[in-house]
Design a protein around this motif. Structure first.
Motif, PDB file in Angstrom:
ATOM      1  N   ALA A   1       0.812  -1.215   0.000  1.00  0.00           N
ATOM      2  CA  ALA A   1       0.000   0.000   0.000  1.00  0.00           C
ATOM      3  C   ALA A   1       0.848   1.268   0.000  1.00  0.00           C
ATOM      4  O   ALA A   1       0.336   2.356  -0.264  1.00  0.00           O
ATOM      5  CB  ALA A   1      -0.927   0.001   1.206  1.00  0.00           C
ATOM      6  N   ALA A   2       2.135   1.136   0.294  1.00  0.00           N
ATOM      7  CA  ALA A   2       3.015   2.307   0.319  1.00  0.00           C
ATOM      8  C   ALA A   2       3.500   2.697  -1.069  1.00  0.00           C
ATOM      9  O   ALA A   2       4.197   3.704  -1.222  1.00  0.00           O
ATOM     10  CB  ALA A   2       4.219   2.029   1.221  1.00  0.00           C
ATOM     11  N   HIS A   3       3.136   1.922  -2.089  1.00  0.00           N
ATOM     12  CA  HIS A   3       3.652   2.152  -3.442  1.00  0.00           C
ATOM     13  C   HIS A   3       2.535   2.529  -4.400  1.00  0.00           C
ATOM     14  O   HIS A   3       1.379   2.133  -4.233  1.00  0.00           O
ATOM     15  CB  HIS A   3       4.367   0.899  -3.951  1.00  0.00           C
ATOM     16  N   ARG A   4       2.919   3.283  -5.419  1.00  0.00           N
ATOM     17  CA  ARG A   4       2.002   3.679  -6.485  1.00  0.00           C
ATOM     18  C   ARG A   4       2.683   3.412  -7.817  1.00  0.00           C
ATOM     19  O   ARG A   4       3.808   3.866  -8.065  1.00  0.00           O
ATOM     20  CB  ARG A   4       1.641   5.161  -6.351  1.00  0.00           C
ATOM     21  N   VAL A   5       2.000   2.664  -8.684  1.00  0.00           N
ATOM     22  CA  VAL A   5       2.540   2.279  -9.984  1.00  0.00           C
ATOM     23  C   VAL A   5       1.851   3.061 -11.087  1.00  0.00           C
ATOM     24  O   VAL A   5       0.623   3.225 -11.071  1.00  0.00           O
ATOM     25  CB  VAL A   5       2.357   0.764 -10.221  1.00  0.00           C
ATOM     26  N   LEU A   6       2.624   3.565 -12.039  1.00  0.00           N
ATOM     27  CA  LEU A   6       2.081   4.166 -13.260  1.00  0.00           C
ATOM     28  C   LEU A   6       2.605   3.375 -14.448  1.00  0.00           C
ATOM     29  O   LEU A   6       3.819   3.178 -14.594  1.00  0.00           O
ATOM     30  CB  LEU A   6       2.503   5.632 -13.372  1.00  0.00           C
ATOM     31  N   THR A   7       1.702   2.932 -15.288  1.00  0.00           N
ATOM     32  CA  THR A   7       2.087   2.229 -16.498  1.00  0.00           C
ATOM     33  C   THR A   7       0.981   2.428 -17.533  1.00  0.00           C
ATOM     34  O   THR A   7      -0.013   3.099 -17.253  1.00  0.00           O
ATOM     35  CB  THR A   7       2.325   0.730 -16.226  1.00  0.00           C
ATOM     36  N   GLY A   8       1.143   1.888 -18.718  1.00  0.00           N
ATOM     37  CA  GLY A   8       0.120   2.066 -19.745  1.00  0.00           C
ATOM     38  C   GLY A   8       0.605   1.630 -21.107  1.00  0.00           C
ATOM     39  O   GLY A   8       1.731   1.148 -21.268  1.00  0.00           O
ATOM     40  N   ASP A   9      -0.257   1.799 -22.105  1.00  0.00           N
ATOM     41  CA  ASP A   9       0.041   1.379 -23.476  1.00  0.00           C
ATOM     42  C   ASP A   9      -0.558   2.382 -24.451  1.00  0.00           C
ATOM     43  O   ASP A   9      -1.674   2.866 -24.244  1.00  0.00           O
ATOM     44  CB  ASP A   9      -0.566   0.002 -23.758  1.00  0.00           C
ATOM     45  N   ARG A  10       0.173   2.669 -25.518  1.00  0.00           N
ATOM     46  CA  ARG A  10      -0.358   3.568 -26.532  1.00  0.00           C
ATOM     47  C   ARG A  10      -1.492   2.889 -27.296  1.00  0.00           C
ATOM     48  O   ARG A  10      -1.383   1.715 -27.649  1.00  0.00           O
ATOM     49  CB  ARG A  10       0.740   3.975 -27.516  1.00  0.00           C
ATOM     50  N   PRO A  11      -2.579   3.612 -27.589  1.00  0.00           N
ATOM     51  CA  PRO A  11      -3.707   3.029 -28.324  1.00  0.00           C
ATOM     52  C   PRO A  11      -3.459   3.038 -29.828  1.00  0.00           C
ATOM     53  O   PRO A  11      -4.094   3.783 -30.590  1.00  0.00           O
ATOM     54  CB  PRO A  11      -4.873   3.938 -27.928  1.00  0.00           C
ATOM     55  N   THR A  12      -2.546   2.184 -30.260  1.00  0.00           N
ATOM     56  CA  THR A  12      -2.185   2.131 -31.678  1.00  0.00           C
ATOM     57  C   THR A  12      -2.592   0.821 -32.329  1.00  0.00           C
ATOM     58  O   THR A  12      -2.315   0.613 -33.516  1.00  0.00           O
ATOM     59  CB  THR A  12      -0.670   2.320 -31.850  1.00  0.00           C
ATOM     60  N   GLY A  13      -3.224  -0.064 -31.588  1.00  0.00           N
ATOM     61  CA  GLY A  13      -3.625  -1.351 -32.142  1.00  0.00           C
ATOM     62  C   GLY A  13      -3.821  -2.352 -31.025  1.00  0.00           C
ATOM     63  O   GLY A  13      -3.652  -2.034 -29.846  1.00  0.00           O
ATOM     64  N   PRO A  14      -4.188  -3.575 -31.369  1.00  0.00           N
ATOM     65  CA  PRO A  14      -4.501  -4.582 -30.344  1.00  0.00           C
ATOM     66  C   PRO A  14      -3.269  -5.036 -29.569  1.00  0.00           C
ATOM     67  O   PRO A  14      -2.182  -5.200 -30.140  1.00  0.00           O
ATOM     68  CB  PRO A  14      -5.095  -5.738 -31.162  1.00  0.00           C
ATOM     69  N   LEU A  15      -3.440  -5.233 -28.274  1.00  0.00           N
ATOM     70  CA  LEU A  15      -2.372  -5.805 -27.458  1.00  0.00           C
ATOM     71  C   LEU A  15      -2.194  -7.278 -27.819  1.00  0.00           C
ATOM     72  O   LEU A  15      -3.135  -7.952 -28.251  1.00  0.00           O
ATOM     73  CB  LEU A  15      -2.691  -5.662 -25.976  1.00  0.00           C
ATOM     74  N   HIS A  16      -0.976  -7.775 -27.642  1.00  0.00           N
ATOM     75  CA  HIS A  16      -0.674  -9.141 -28.070  1.00  0.00           C
ATOM     76  C   HIS A  16      -0.087  -9.962 -26.923  1.00  0.00           C
ATOM     77  O   HIS A  16       0.008  -9.489 -25.785  1.00  0.00           O
ATOM     78  CB  HIS A  16       0.260  -9.114 -29.285  1.00  0.00           C
ATOM     79  N   LEU A  17       0.295 -11.184 -27.230  1.00  0.00           N
ATOM     80  CA  LEU A  17       0.785 -12.098 -26.195  1.00  0.00           C
ATOM     81  C   LEU A  17       2.051 -11.577 -25.531  1.00  0.00           C
ATOM     82  O   LEU A  17       2.280 -11.828 -24.343  1.00  0.00           O
ATOM     83  CB  LEU A  17       1.057 -13.478 -26.802  1.00  0.00           C
ATOM     84  N   GLY A  18       2.870 -10.838 -26.281  1.00  0.00           N
ATOM     85  CA  GLY A  18       4.069 -10.250 -25.688  1.00  0.00           C
ATOM     86  C   GLY A  18       3.719  -9.249 -24.607  1.00  0.00           C
ATOM     87  O   GLY A  18       4.388  -9.177 -23.570  1.00  0.00           O
ATOM     88  N   HIS A  19       2.671  -8.449 -24.840  1.00  0.00           N
ATOM     89  CA  HIS A  19       2.218  -7.508 -23.817  1.00  0.00           C
ATOM     90  C   HIS A  19       1.735  -8.251 -22.572  1.00  0.00           C
ATOM     91  O   HIS A  19       2.003  -7.841 -21.445  1.00  0.00           O
ATOM     92  CB  HIS A  19       1.057  -6.650 -24.345  1.00  0.00           C
ATOM     93  N   TYR A  20       1.006  -9.340 -22.801  1.00  0.00           N
ATOM     94  CA  TYR A  20       0.434 -10.066 -21.670  1.00  0.00           C
ATOM     95  C   TYR A  20       1.525 -10.635 -20.770  1.00  0.00           C
ATOM     96  O   TYR A  20       1.532 -10.404 -19.559  1.00  0.00           O
ATOM     97  CB  TYR A  20      -0.470 -11.191 -22.174  1.00  0.00           C
ATOM     98  N   PHE A  21       2.452 -11.395 -21.354  1.00  0.00           N
ATOM     99  CA  PHE A  21       3.487 -12.028 -20.542  1.00  0.00           C
ATOM    100  C   PHE A  21       4.562 -11.043 -20.108  1.00  0.00           C
ATOM    101  O   PHE A  21       5.238 -11.261 -19.109  1.00  0.00           O
ATOM    102  CB  PHE A  21       4.116 -13.204 -21.302  1.00  0.00           C
ATOM    103  N   GLY A  22       4.714  -9.939 -20.857  1.00  0.00           N
ATOM    104  CA  GLY A  22       5.735  -8.965 -20.501  1.00  0.00           C
ATOM    105  C   GLY A  22       5.292  -7.927 -19.495  1.00  0.00           C
ATOM    106  O   GLY A  22       6.113  -7.369 -18.774  1.00  0.00           O
TER     107      GLY A  22
END
Length: 372
Positions: free
Chosen positions: A44-65
Protein backbone atom coordinates in the motif's frame (compact mmCIF):
# COMPACT_ATOMS: atom_id res chain seq x y z
CA UNK A 1 17.74 -7.38 -10.94
CA UNK A 2 20.21 -7.11 -8.14
CA UNK A 3 20.15 -5.24 -4.86
CA UNK A 4 20.37 -1.48 -5.20
CA UNK A 5 23.49 0.61 -4.87
CA UNK A 6 23.56 4.34 -4.30
CA UNK A 7 25.22 6.20 -7.16
CA UNK A 8 26.52 9.76 -6.92
CA UNK A 9 24.83 12.13 -9.37
CA UNK A 10 25.67 15.57 -10.74
CA UNK A 11 23.63 18.42 -9.33
CA UNK A 12 22.64 20.11 -12.58
CA UNK A 13 22.13 19.59 -16.32
CA UNK A 14 25.18 18.81 -18.40
CA UNK A 15 25.98 17.18 -21.72
CA UNK A 16 27.23 14.07 -19.95
CA UNK A 17 24.49 13.82 -17.32
CA UNK A 18 22.47 11.22 -19.17
CA UNK A 19 24.95 10.26 -21.84
CA UNK A 20 24.21 6.58 -21.36
CA UNK A 21 20.55 7.34 -20.59
CA UNK A 22 20.62 5.58 -17.25
CA UNK A 23 22.99 2.71 -17.96
CA UNK A 24 25.62 4.07 -15.60
CA UNK A 25 22.93 4.32 -12.94
CA UNK A 26 21.37 0.97 -13.75
CA UNK A 27 21.90 -0.64 -10.35
CA UNK A 28 20.14 2.26 -8.66
CA UNK A 29 17.39 2.50 -11.24
CA UNK A 30 16.38 -1.12 -11.47
CA UNK A 31 17.00 -3.05 -8.26
CA UNK A 32 14.26 -5.62 -8.79
CA UNK A 33 15.00 -8.02 -5.92
CA UNK A 34 15.02 -5.29 -3.29
CA UNK A 35 11.99 -3.58 -4.79
CA UNK A 36 10.05 -6.83 -4.99
CA UNK A 37 10.74 -7.43 -1.31
CA UNK A 38 9.65 -3.92 -0.34
CA UNK A 39 6.46 -4.21 -2.40
CA UNK A 40 5.54 -7.46 -0.70
CA UNK A 41 6.33 -6.02 2.73
CA UNK A 42 4.16 -2.91 2.30
CA UNK A 43 2.29 -2.85 -1.03
CA UNK A 44 0.00 0.00 0.00
CA UNK A 45 3.01 2.31 0.32
CA UNK A 46 3.65 2.15 -3.44
CA UNK A 47 2.00 3.68 -6.48
CA UNK A 48 2.54 2.28 -9.98
CA UNK A 49 2.08 4.17 -13.26
CA UNK A 50 2.09 2.23 -16.50
CA UNK A 51 0.12 2.07 -19.74
CA UNK A 52 0.04 1.38 -23.48
CA UNK A 53 -0.36 3.57 -26.53
CA UNK A 54 -3.71 3.03 -28.32
CA UNK A 55 -2.18 2.13 -31.68
CA UNK A 56 -3.63 -1.35 -32.14
CA UNK A 57 -4.50 -4.58 -30.34
CA UNK A 58 -2.37 -5.80 -27.46
CA UNK A 59 -0.67 -9.14 -28.07
CA UNK A 60 0.79 -12.10 -26.19
CA UNK A 61 4.07 -10.25 -25.69
CA UNK A 62 2.22 -7.51 -23.82
CA UNK A 63 0.43 -10.07 -21.67
CA UNK A 64 3.49 -12.03 -20.54
CA UNK A 65 5.74 -8.97 -20.50
CA UNK A 66 3.54 -6.56 -18.52
CA UNK A 67 -0.21 -7.18 -18.18
CA UNK A 68 0.18 -10.27 -16.01
CA UNK A 69 2.58 -8.46 -13.70
CA UNK A 70 0.21 -5.48 -13.35
CA UNK A 71 -2.54 -7.78 -12.15
CA UNK A 72 -0.13 -9.39 -9.69
CA UNK A 73 0.86 -6.01 -8.28
CA UNK A 74 -2.76 -4.90 -7.93
CA UNK A 75 -3.71 -8.10 -6.13
CA UNK A 76 -0.85 -7.48 -3.71
CA UNK A 77 -2.45 -4.12 -2.87
CA UNK A 78 -0.30 -1.70 -4.88
CA UNK A 79 -2.16 1.39 -6.08
CA UNK A 80 -2.35 1.18 -9.87
CA UNK A 81 -2.58 3.98 -12.46
CA UNK A 82 -3.04 2.96 -16.10
CA UNK A 83 -2.62 5.77 -18.60
CA UNK A 84 -3.74 5.43 -22.21
CA UNK A 85 -1.47 8.07 -23.80
CA UNK A 86 -3.60 9.01 -26.79
CA UNK A 87 -1.64 12.21 -27.49
CA UNK A 88 1.52 10.15 -27.85
CA UNK A 89 0.06 8.18 -30.76
CA UNK A 90 1.13 11.01 -33.08
CA UNK A 91 4.77 10.88 -32.00
CA UNK A 92 5.63 8.51 -34.86
CA UNK A 93 2.67 8.82 -37.24
CA UNK A 94 0.83 11.66 -38.95
CA UNK A 95 -2.70 10.89 -37.74
CA UNK A 96 -4.24 9.03 -34.81
CA UNK A 97 -6.16 6.40 -36.77
CA UNK A 98 -9.17 4.71 -35.09
CA UNK A 99 -8.20 6.26 -31.78
CA UNK A 100 -11.51 5.81 -29.94
CA UNK A 101 -11.75 2.17 -31.03
CA UNK A 102 -8.20 1.36 -29.98
CA UNK A 103 -8.70 3.13 -26.64
CA UNK A 104 -11.80 1.12 -25.79
CA UNK A 105 -10.07 -2.09 -26.84
CA UNK A 106 -7.20 -1.33 -24.47
CA UNK A 107 -9.69 -0.98 -21.62
CA UNK A 108 -11.23 -4.28 -22.72
CA UNK A 109 -7.84 -6.01 -22.57
CA UNK A 110 -7.05 -4.53 -19.17
CA UNK A 111 -10.32 -5.66 -17.62
CA UNK A 112 -10.32 -9.07 -19.32
CA UNK A 113 -6.84 -9.91 -18.05
CA UNK A 114 -7.75 -9.06 -14.46
CA UNK A 115 -7.37 -5.34 -13.81
CA UNK A 116 -10.03 -4.25 -11.30
CA UNK A 117 -11.50 -0.92 -12.43
CA UNK A 118 -12.80 -0.24 -8.91
CA UNK A 119 -9.24 -0.28 -7.57
CA UNK A 120 -7.23 0.96 -10.57
CA UNK A 121 -7.29 4.43 -12.13
CA UNK A 122 -7.66 3.99 -15.90
CA UNK A 123 -7.61 7.24 -17.87
CA UNK A 124 -6.69 8.84 -21.19
CA UNK A 125 -3.87 11.32 -21.58
CA UNK A 126 -5.98 13.94 -23.32
CA UNK A 127 -8.61 13.97 -20.57
CA UNK A 128 -6.18 15.36 -17.97
CA UNK A 129 -5.12 18.91 -19.01
CA UNK A 130 -3.09 19.62 -15.85
CA UNK A 131 -0.88 16.62 -16.60
CA UNK A 132 0.13 18.12 -19.92
CA UNK A 133 0.83 21.52 -18.35
CA UNK A 134 3.65 19.89 -16.38
CA UNK A 135 5.47 19.30 -19.67
CA UNK A 136 6.52 22.95 -19.99
CA UNK A 137 8.50 23.33 -16.75
CA UNK A 138 9.87 19.81 -17.21
CA UNK A 139 11.24 20.68 -20.67
CA UNK A 140 13.25 23.51 -19.09
CA UNK A 141 15.13 20.92 -17.03
CA UNK A 142 16.66 18.92 -19.91
CA UNK A 143 19.01 19.98 -22.67
CA UNK A 144 18.49 19.56 -26.39
CA UNK A 145 21.63 17.40 -26.51
CA UNK A 146 20.15 15.04 -23.94
CA UNK A 147 16.94 14.71 -25.93
CA UNK A 148 18.87 13.88 -29.10
CA UNK A 149 21.07 11.34 -27.32
CA UNK A 150 18.33 9.13 -25.85
CA UNK A 151 18.89 5.63 -27.35
CA UNK A 152 15.23 4.58 -27.04
CA UNK A 153 14.14 7.67 -29.00
CA UNK A 154 16.76 6.87 -31.63
CA UNK A 155 15.31 3.37 -32.03
CA UNK A 156 11.74 4.69 -32.23
CA UNK A 157 12.78 7.24 -34.85
CA UNK A 158 14.37 4.43 -36.88
CA UNK A 159 11.03 2.57 -36.90
CA UNK A 160 8.86 5.66 -37.41
CA UNK A 161 6.53 5.83 -40.39
CA UNK A 162 7.05 9.59 -40.74
CA UNK A 163 9.30 11.21 -43.31
CA UNK A 164 10.59 13.70 -40.73
CA UNK A 165 10.96 13.59 -36.95
CA UNK A 166 8.47 15.85 -35.21
CA UNK A 167 9.00 17.76 -31.98
CA UNK A 168 6.71 15.48 -30.00
CA UNK A 169 8.90 12.48 -30.80
CA UNK A 170 11.97 14.28 -29.52
CA UNK A 171 10.26 15.32 -26.29
CA UNK A 172 8.49 11.97 -25.83
CA UNK A 173 10.59 10.96 -22.77
CA UNK A 174 9.75 14.25 -21.03
CA UNK A 175 6.08 13.77 -21.79
CA UNK A 176 6.38 10.34 -20.18
CA UNK A 177 7.98 12.03 -17.17
CA UNK A 178 4.83 14.13 -16.81
CA UNK A 179 2.69 10.97 -17.05
CA UNK A 180 4.63 9.35 -14.23
CA UNK A 181 5.22 12.31 -11.94
CA UNK A 182 1.77 13.93 -12.03
CA UNK A 183 0.50 11.17 -9.71
CA UNK A 184 3.88 10.86 -7.92
CA UNK A 185 4.29 7.22 -8.89
CA UNK A 186 7.32 5.60 -7.31
CA UNK A 187 7.35 2.37 -9.36
CA UNK A 188 7.17 1.95 -13.14
CA UNK A 189 7.06 -1.52 -14.76
CA UNK A 190 9.26 -1.36 -17.87
CA UNK A 191 11.28 -3.48 -20.24
CA UNK A 192 15.02 -2.96 -20.44
CA UNK A 193 14.59 -1.00 -23.67
CA UNK A 194 12.54 1.58 -21.74
CA UNK A 195 15.09 2.21 -18.97
CA UNK A 196 16.52 5.27 -20.77
CA UNK A 197 13.06 6.88 -20.73
CA UNK A 198 12.67 6.21 -17.02
CA UNK A 199 16.09 7.66 -16.31
CA UNK A 200 14.89 10.90 -17.97
CA UNK A 201 11.97 10.92 -15.53
CA UNK A 202 14.32 10.43 -12.57
CA UNK A 203 16.56 13.20 -13.87
CA UNK A 204 13.59 15.58 -14.27
CA UNK A 205 12.38 14.79 -10.74
CA UNK A 206 15.82 15.34 -9.22
CA UNK A 207 16.48 18.59 -11.05
CA UNK A 208 13.03 19.98 -10.26
CA UNK A 209 13.43 19.14 -6.56
CA UNK A 210 16.85 20.79 -6.48
CA UNK A 211 15.75 23.90 -8.32
CA UNK A 212 12.38 24.33 -6.58
CA UNK A 213 12.54 22.95 -3.03
CA UNK A 214 9.69 23.38 -0.57
CA UNK A 215 10.42 26.01 2.11
CA UNK A 216 10.26 23.23 4.71
CA UNK A 217 12.97 21.27 2.89
CA UNK A 218 10.72 18.55 1.48
CA UNK A 219 10.64 17.65 -2.21
CA UNK A 220 7.75 17.69 -4.67
CA UNK A 221 8.49 14.54 -6.66
CA UNK A 222 9.73 11.04 -5.86
CA UNK A 223 12.40 9.50 -8.07
CA UNK A 224 10.57 6.48 -9.49
CA UNK A 225 12.24 3.11 -9.76
CA UNK A 226 11.95 0.45 -12.46
CA UNK A 227 10.20 -2.85 -11.98
CA UNK A 228 11.65 -5.15 -14.61
CA UNK A 229 9.49 -8.16 -15.38
CA UNK A 230 11.37 -11.44 -15.23
CA UNK A 231 9.55 -12.80 -18.30
CA UNK A 232 11.89 -13.17 -21.31
CA UNK A 233 11.17 -11.23 -24.48
CA UNK A 234 8.79 -13.02 -26.84
CA UNK A 235 9.60 -12.90 -30.53
CA UNK A 236 7.06 -12.40 -33.27
CA UNK A 237 6.03 -15.06 -35.76
CA UNK A 238 8.74 -13.84 -38.15
CA UNK A 239 11.51 -14.21 -35.57
CA UNK A 240 11.77 -10.46 -34.92
CA UNK A 241 10.58 -8.48 -31.92
CA UNK A 242 6.83 -8.97 -31.45
CA UNK A 243 5.21 -5.66 -32.30
CA UNK A 244 1.77 -4.28 -33.12
CA UNK A 245 3.21 -2.27 -36.01
CA UNK A 246 5.28 -5.06 -37.59
CA UNK A 247 2.41 -7.45 -38.29
CA UNK A 248 4.09 -10.38 -36.52
CA UNK A 249 2.07 -10.59 -33.31
CA UNK A 250 -0.74 -12.76 -31.95
CA UNK A 251 -3.42 -10.44 -30.54
CA UNK A 252 -4.98 -11.21 -27.18
CA UNK A 253 -8.38 -10.87 -28.84
CA UNK A 254 -7.64 -13.37 -31.62
CA UNK A 255 -10.00 -16.33 -31.76
CA UNK A 256 -8.71 -19.90 -31.61
CA UNK A 257 -8.73 -20.43 -35.38
CA UNK A 258 -6.83 -17.19 -36.00
CA UNK A 259 -4.31 -18.13 -33.31
CA UNK A 260 -3.77 -21.52 -34.96
CA UNK A 261 -3.29 -19.90 -38.38
CA UNK A 262 -0.77 -17.37 -37.09
CA UNK A 263 1.22 -19.96 -35.19
CA UNK A 264 1.19 -22.32 -38.17
CA UNK A 265 3.05 -19.63 -40.13
CA UNK A 266 5.61 -19.00 -37.38
CA UNK A 267 9.25 -19.26 -38.38
CA UNK A 268 11.18 -22.36 -37.21
CA UNK A 269 14.20 -24.26 -38.61
CA UNK A 270 15.00 -27.57 -40.33
CA UNK A 271 16.22 -29.52 -37.28
CA UNK A 272 13.54 -32.07 -36.37
CA UNK A 273 14.70 -32.51 -32.77
CA UNK A 274 13.07 -29.82 -30.62
CA UNK A 275 15.42 -28.23 -28.07
CA UNK A 276 15.41 -25.08 -26.01
CA UNK A 277 18.44 -23.07 -27.15
CA UNK A 278 17.58 -19.34 -27.30
CA UNK A 279 21.01 -18.34 -28.63
CA UNK A 280 21.37 -21.07 -31.25
CA UNK A 281 17.72 -21.64 -32.20
CA UNK A 282 15.84 -18.43 -31.35
CA UNK A 283 12.66 -19.07 -33.36
CA UNK A 284 12.12 -22.64 -32.14
CA UNK A 285 13.03 -21.66 -28.59
CA UNK A 286 10.55 -18.78 -28.71
CA UNK A 287 7.69 -21.17 -29.49
CA UNK A 288 8.86 -23.55 -26.77
CA UNK A 289 8.95 -20.66 -24.32
CA UNK A 290 5.46 -19.51 -25.27
CA UNK A 291 4.05 -22.98 -24.59
CA UNK A 292 5.93 -23.14 -21.30
CA UNK A 293 4.59 -19.77 -20.16
CA UNK A 294 1.03 -20.82 -20.97
CA UNK A 295 1.41 -24.16 -19.18
CA UNK A 296 3.43 -22.86 -16.23
CA UNK A 297 6.26 -25.28 -17.01
CA UNK A 298 9.93 -24.91 -17.85
CA UNK A 299 10.92 -24.61 -21.53
CA UNK A 300 13.22 -27.58 -21.11
CA UNK A 301 10.29 -29.78 -20.02
CA UNK A 302 8.24 -28.73 -23.05
CA UNK A 303 11.12 -29.35 -25.47
CA UNK A 304 11.86 -32.76 -24.00
CA UNK A 305 8.23 -33.79 -24.26
CA UNK A 306 8.05 -32.86 -27.97
CA UNK A 307 11.41 -34.45 -28.72
CA UNK A 308 11.69 -35.59 -32.34
CA UNK A 309 8.16 -34.48 -33.21
CA UNK A 310 9.49 -31.64 -35.32
CA UNK A 311 8.02 -28.23 -36.09
CA UNK A 312 4.51 -29.58 -36.70
CA UNK A 313 4.30 -31.12 -33.23
CA UNK A 314 5.82 -28.01 -31.69
CA UNK A 315 3.28 -25.70 -33.34
CA UNK A 316 0.43 -28.03 -32.36
CA UNK A 317 1.59 -27.99 -28.73
CA UNK A 318 1.94 -24.21 -28.68
CA UNK A 319 -1.46 -23.65 -30.30
CA UNK A 320 -3.21 -25.89 -27.78
CA UNK A 321 -1.36 -24.25 -24.87
CA UNK A 322 -2.14 -20.69 -26.00
CA UNK A 323 -5.80 -21.37 -26.70
CA UNK A 324 -6.27 -23.20 -23.40
CA UNK A 325 -4.57 -20.46 -21.38
CA UNK A 326 -6.42 -17.58 -23.00
CA UNK A 327 -9.86 -19.22 -23.34
CA UNK A 328 -11.26 -17.70 -20.08
CA UNK A 329 -9.66 -14.32 -20.80
CA UNK A 330 -11.19 -14.23 -24.28
CA UNK A 331 -14.59 -15.28 -22.92
CA UNK A 332 -14.43 -12.49 -20.35
CA UNK A 333 -13.40 -10.03 -23.05
CA UNK A 334 -16.39 -11.01 -25.20
CA UNK A 335 -18.74 -10.37 -22.27
CA UNK A 336 -17.23 -6.95 -21.61
CA UNK A 337 -17.30 -6.01 -25.30
CA UNK A 338 -21.09 -6.32 -25.27
CA UNK A 339 -21.35 -3.26 -23.00
CA UNK A 340 -19.29 -0.43 -24.49
CA UNK A 341 -21.02 2.01 -22.15
CA UNK A 342 -19.32 0.32 -19.21
CA UNK A 343 -15.92 0.85 -20.83
CA UNK A 344 -16.63 4.57 -21.20
CA UNK A 345 -17.79 4.69 -17.57
CA UNK A 346 -14.47 3.17 -16.49
CA UNK A 347 -12.57 5.85 -18.43
CA UNK A 348 -14.82 8.63 -17.14
CA UNK A 349 -14.33 7.63 -13.50
CA UNK A 350 -10.60 7.17 -13.96
CA UNK A 351 -10.21 10.50 -15.69
CA UNK A 352 -12.08 12.29 -12.90
CA UNK A 353 -9.73 10.84 -10.30
CA UNK A 354 -6.65 11.53 -12.42
CA UNK A 355 -7.77 15.14 -12.92
CA UNK A 356 -8.15 15.72 -9.18
CA UNK A 357 -4.62 14.41 -8.56
CA UNK A 358 -3.10 16.29 -11.51
CA UNK A 359 -4.73 19.57 -10.43
CA UNK A 360 -3.28 19.18 -6.93
CA UNK A 361 0.19 18.38 -8.27
CA UNK A 362 0.12 21.32 -10.69
CA UNK A 363 -0.95 23.65 -7.85
CA UNK A 364 2.00 22.42 -5.79
CA UNK A 365 4.38 22.94 -8.73
CA UNK A 366 3.12 26.48 -9.25
CA UNK A 367 3.53 27.22 -5.55
CA UNK A 368 7.16 26.15 -5.32
CA UNK A 369 7.93 27.90 -8.62
CA UNK A 370 6.36 31.08 -7.28
CA UNK A 371 3.94 31.35 -10.20
CA UNK A 372 0.68 31.56 -8.24
Amino acid sequence: MTTTTAVAEPTGPSDTDTETAGLADLSDLAGFDALDESVRADPAAHRVLTGDRPTGPLHLGHYFGSLRNRVRLQRLGVEMFLVIPDYQVITDRDVADRLAEHTENLVLDYLATGIDADRATVFTHSAVPALNQLLLPFLSLVSVAELHRNPTVKDEIAHSSQAAVNGLMLTYPVHQAADILFCKADLVPVGKDQLPHLEVTRTVARRFNERYPHPDGTTVFPRPRALLDAAPLLLGTDGGKMSKSRGNSIPLAADEDTTARLLKGAKTDTDRRITYDPAGRPEVSNLVLLAALCQDRTPEEVAEEIGDGGAAALKRTVTEAVNEHFRPIRARRAELAADRGHLRDVLRAGSERANAIADATLAEVREVMGSL
